[in-house]
Design a protein around this motif. Structure first.
Motif, mmCIF file in Angstrom:
data_model
loop_
_atom_site.group_PDB
_atom_site.id
_atom_site.type_symbol
_atom_site.label_atom_id
_atom_site.label_comp_id
_atom_site.label_asym_id
_atom_site.label_seq_id
_atom_site.Cartn_x
_atom_site.Cartn_y
_atom_site.Cartn_z
ATOM 1 N N GLN A 299 -14.318 6.510 1.479
ATOM 2 C CA GLN A 299 -14.159 6.019 2.852
ATOM 3 C C GLN A 299 -14.869 6.921 3.849
ATOM 4 O OE1 GLN A 299 -10.042 5.575 3.986
ATOM 5 N NE2 GLN A 299 -10.490 4.710 5.993
ATOM 6 N N GLU B 242 -8.297 8.692 0.478
ATOM 7 C CA GLU B 242 -7.370 9.728 0.020
ATOM 8 C C GLU B 242 -8.062 10.666 -0.963
ATOM 9 O OE1 GLU B 242 -2.882 10.089 -1.868
ATOM 10 O OE2 GLU B 242 -4.170 8.429 -2.467
ATOM 11 N N TYR C 182 -17.853 4.784 -3.368
ATOM 12 C CA TYR C 182 -16.562 4.129 -3.230
ATOM 13 C C TYR C 182 -15.664 4.817 -2.200
ATOM 14 C CZ TYR C 182 -14.922 8.013 -6.143
ATOM 15 O OH TYR C 182 -14.626 9.266 -6.629
ATOM 16 N N TYR D 144 1.390 2.733 7.663
ATOM 17 C CA TYR D 144 0.467 1.783 8.283
ATOM 18 C C TYR D 144 0.089 2.198 9.696
ATOM 19 C CZ TYR D 144 1.385 -1.594 4.512
ATOM 20 O OH TYR D 144 1.470 -2.217 3.293
ATOM 21 N N GLN E 288 -1.933 -3.378 7.461
ATOM 22 C CA GLN E 288 -2.297 -2.480 6.367
ATOM 23 C C GLN E 288 -2.582 -1.086 6.919
ATOM 24 O OE1 GLN E 288 -6.475 -3.319 4.947
ATOM 25 N NE2 GLN E 288 -6.179 -5.137 6.216
ATOM 26 N N TYR F 263 0.853 -1.190 0.000
ATOM 27 C CA TYR F 263 0.000 0.000 0.000
ATOM 28 C C TYR F 263 0.891 1.244 0.000
ATOM 29 C CZ TYR F 263 -3.545 -3.356 1.527
ATOM 30 O OH TYR F 263 -4.381 -4.447 1.630
ATOM 31 N N THR G 68 -7.702 4.276 2.873
ATOM 32 C CA THR G 68 -7.849 3.605 1.585
ATOM 33 C C THR G 68 -7.650 4.609 0.449
ATOM 34 O OG1 THR G 68 -10.227 4.026 1.425
ATOM 35 C CG2 THR G 68 -9.533 2.044 2.638
ATOM 36 N N HIS G 69 -7.587 4.096 -0.768
ATOM 37 C CA HIS G 69 -7.472 4.989 -1.931
ATOM 38 C C HIS G 69 -8.686 5.905 -2.029
ATOM 39 C CE1 HIS G 69 -6.420 6.429 -5.895
ATOM 40 N NE2 HIS G 69 -7.598 6.047 -6.361
#
Length: 563
Positions: A551, A467, A549, A41, A459, A37, A463-464
């Motif tokens: 977060q 971001e 999609y 983390y 992880q 990733y 998440t993408h």
């Protein structure tokens, strides 16, 4: 001739070559997991990015904290021209070296290369280490320095060196103690407890066996205490902000003074009601096992230690198993941002780990019991007993929860040392086959446990999609000059750090939007986790972003207009 020389070199140095291989594989494995990733983390992931970025820009840290690891990461970040990558490479470079002091400690007390290599392997392929690397980076780096201190402390206490070497070993002990102090408070506290217990052990052992005090150990520990204390005091007067972590000592003591004894609630996740019936059964079984062992040893003492050796060993094993059950935590029950799903195979492998660990400390106790006049070796073994007792004490339920969970994760240290020591007697003749089986089975077990943990839990918390949500907020504010100086309310600690890192906005971890708007006279945004289900919001609240999609849900919690 060259081939013969090469063979001789390999034969003579095979243990070092295998150790280098373990370290190299550890580095590759750890870094490959970190590179899955693009983000740092754990809950504190962006906290490290913020500090390193600020060091590179201003030379100063973003927060008041132990400084060593942040400036160390800054060096890697400059070299790699990437802050996040520099942090990840920095972590793996140091944490992959943990097998090094582990190997030398075990070899020092066992004189057995195979046992030392096995313990070194277990120290790096261990889910507890990765749990620490994922969320408690400073702590994991501090453990490396803690182990290095332990090794040189053991050597310093041997009393068989020249004055020049003794000063060298003392200096190295002090160096790694200072590095630990400037890295993290938890391994520092562990060192303090370990040294204190070792001193008590040495005093009792010397008085019982040699009828005198261990003046050498007393002098060494006194010098270390005074030297470290002076350095801390000088450092505090120069830069008190770097010693903010020491305030946790007060919190720890205060927590101990206000504890409620619940002994023992075994391996229960936080806020989960324990199964009282099952817990009672476990307590009863472990209590019976412990009492049986005590009875065996008491009877043997009455018989003036004339029982067969295996009976004596079994007695110690039964006594020891109870605390070992505490030292080997079930990693799936330890709080984590990404809890592990229940898996009976994982839990079984975790339970089986307790047996060789118990075998290791039982063997040490048995050997001291049988050979009380083994002056040098028994002092060295006393250091391992001190680590075992310290780990047991910090795993008990009266230790404040926040501290206990951290120390439970650090228990990969006694696990590695003791599981390595358990192999000491299995290296010759018919026992070689048993050694091969134990090494093969438990090495495979630790790899399975580590991979299982890392697959689900190792992880970043961002998440993408998360971001993109934060970048959208950043662009939204920058595109409207009236929103300059806006404040973001983020109640999740990890996302709070990422919000500051990515948006550059002023963020708050708690508060009421209306009160914050009144206090700062600024527009207040709020970031809410997107749980994928309908969330109730007041009708007058404006939703800035709520992508399927994404977060987060970003809302305009209170709007203040500026001229």
């Amino acid at each position: 001739m060259k081939k013969k020389s090469l063979n001789n070199f390999i034969t003579k140095n095979y243990s070092y070559l295998i150790l280098i291989f373990i370290i190299a594989i550890s580095f590759i494995y750890q870094l490959s997991l970190f590179l899955l990733y693009p983000y740092s983390y754990g809950v504190d992931g962006a906290y490290y990015d913020l500090n390193v970025k600020n060091i590179l820009e201003t030379g100063l840290m973003w927060s008041d904290d132990n400084p060593f690891v942040f400036y160390y990461f800054a060096l890697w970040s400059m070299f790699l021209s990437n802050v996040t990558l520099g942090i990840k490479v920095g972590i793996t470079t140091l944490c992959s070296l943990i097998p090094l002091p582990t190997f030398f400690i075990i070899r020092k007390i066992t004189k057995n290369n195979i046992a030392a290599l096995f313990g070194a392997f277990v120290s790096t392929f261990n889910p507890l280490l990765f749990r620490m690397m994922g969320d408690f980076v400073k702590n994991s780096v501090g453990v490396l320095f803690m182990l290095c201190f332990t090794y040189f402390f053991i050597i310093t206490c041997e009393k068989k060196h020249s004055l020049k070497k003794s000063i060298l070993y003392y200096g190295l002990s002090l160096l790694f103690l200072i590095l630990t102090i400037f890295t993290h408070i938890y391994p520092t506290g562990f060192i303090v407890g370990f040294v204190f217990i070792y001193l008590i052990y040495s005093i009792i052992y010397s008085l019982v066996v040699f009828k005198k005090l261990p003046w050498s150990e007393i002098k060494i520990i006194s010098f270390l205490t005074i030297s470290a204390g002076c350095i801390i005091l000088i450092g505090y007067f120069i830069s008190p902000e770097y010693f903010d972590q020491f305030s946790k000592i007060y919190q720890f003591v205060n927590g101990l003074l206000h504890f409620s004894l619940r002994f023992p609630v075994f391996k229960q996740p936080p806020k989960e009601m324990p199964d009282i019936w099952l817990n009672s059964v476990i307590i009863s079984i472990l209590g019976i096992i412990t009492i049986s062992g005590i009875i065996i040893i008491v009877i043997d003492l009455i018989k003036k230690r004339k029982s067969p050796k295996y009976i004596q060993y079994i007695g110690f094993y039964l006594i020891i198993y109870f605390p070992i059950y505490l030292i080997v935590p079930n990693i799936s029950k330890i709080p984590s941002p990404f809890p592990l799903p229940q898996n009976p195979i994982f839990d079984l492998l975790n339970l089986l780990t307790t047996f060789p660990v118990a075998a290791g400390i039982s063997l040490i106790c048995f050997e001291i019991y049988r050979n009380k006049n083994d002056k040098i070796l028994n002092r060295i073994k006393g250091s391992i007993i001190a680590i075992f007792l310290m780990s047991t004490l910090l795993s008990l339920s009266f230790i404040p929860f926040e501290w206990r969970t951290r120390f439970e994760i650090m228990n990969f240290v006694p696990i590695s040392l003791l599981i390595g020591y358990s192999l000491k007697k299995l290296n010759m003749g018919k026992k070689r086959l048993a050694a091969i089986f134990i090494i093969g089975f438990y090495s495979t077990s630790m790899i399975i446990q580590t991979n299982y943990f890392c697959f689900y839990s190792f992880q970043p918390i961002l998440t993408h999609g998360g971001e993109e949500d934060l970048l959208y907020l950043k662009n939204y504010v920058e595109s409207n000059s009236s929103l300059a100086g806006s404040i973001v309310l983020v109640q999740d600690l990890g996302i709070y750090y990422f919000t500051i890192l990515i948006t550059g906005l002023n963020a708050k971890k708690s508060g009421n939007p209306d009160e914050l708007a009144l206090e700062y006279n600024e527009t207040i945004f709020e970031i809410i986790p997107n749980m994928g289900s309908h969330i109730f919001l007041p009708p007058d609240v404006k939703i800035i972003r709520n992508e399927t999609y994404g977060q987060f849900i970003i809302i305009l919690a209170n709007e203040t207009f500026h001229d």
